[in-house]
Scaffold this motif. Structure first.
Motif: not given
Length: 227
Positions: A216-220, A225-226
């Motif tokens: 979840a943290h990686t996805a956030i 970044q995008k």
């Protein structure tokens, strides 16, 4: 009254057997051994080796008092046996019930506090109840092992998934589906162990929860970044 008379009679017989070899400590040693269940005492009277072993253990329990004097000051500890001694005594009592699982049951009962184990040694009814509970637990474990031992068939895997989901749902209702899916990727034998070992299952669930949080943290972070 009859029970008191039986204990008194056992004490007299024990004293007579102990006195020749330990005349100056016969009374003390007899008193310590009389704390054991009557059934064990009766066996000692018939088995010289068992009696000699018990006397040696009682003597070893008294040894520290000669050097430090702490044993007498600690009351009950003055006559308490070592953990190994408790285990041996408990094993002998459990073995008399002929359950076929003496070692496993003894190990399960020894997981309790030392005081509780001592109660089992002195209370036959309490010990019998503890053995029944342990047997029930073992039967449930064996049943689960049988159910999940062969999971090569897709139907077996589905059945295991359903059982696993029900258990995981109790631990983490929100993420139970994801966690169950992650756990089902494990080897069938390892999964079978999870059903038999609650602590192992909970540890596996925690690892899965941590993985979900990291994902979840990686996805956030990727979304930020995008942006």
């Amino acid at each position: 009254m009859e029970e008191e008379e039986d204990v008194e009679e056992l004490g007299e017989r024990l004293y007579k057997l102990i006195y020749p070899g330990y005349s100056n400590m016969a009374g003390k040693l007899t008193g310590m051994l009389l704390e054991l269940p009557s059934s064990v005492l009766a066996q000692m009277l018939q088995d010289e080796t068992m009696l000699a072993t018990a006397v040696e253990k009682a003597l070893s329990a008294l040894q520290p008092s000669k050097h430090t004097g702490k044993m007498e000051a600690e009351g009950e500890d003055a006559v308490s046996a070592s953990s190994d001694s408790l285990g041996e005594q408990l094993y002998e009592l459990v073995d008399t019930h002929n359950t076929g699982f003496t070692e496993k049951i003894t190990g399960m009962l020894l997981e309790q506090r030392k005081k509780d184990v001592q109660k089992l040694l002195s209370d036959p009814g309490l010990l019998e109840e503890g053995i029944k509970v342990a047997l029930k637990t073992l039967e449930e474990q064996n049943s689960t092992e049988t159910d999940v031992s062969d999971c090569s068939d897709p139907d077996d895997i589905d059945r295991m998934g359903e059982k696993l989901f029900a258990i995981v749902q109790q631990i983490d209702a929100k993420n139970c589906a994801d966690i169950t899916g992650m756990l089902l990727e494990m080897e069938p034998k390892t999964l079978g162990q999870l059903f038999c070992d609650r602590s192992m299952l909970e540890a596996a669930v925690k690892r899965a929860q941590a993985a979900i949080v990291r994902a979840a943290h990686t996805a956030i972070a990727a979304i930020k970044q995008k942006a």
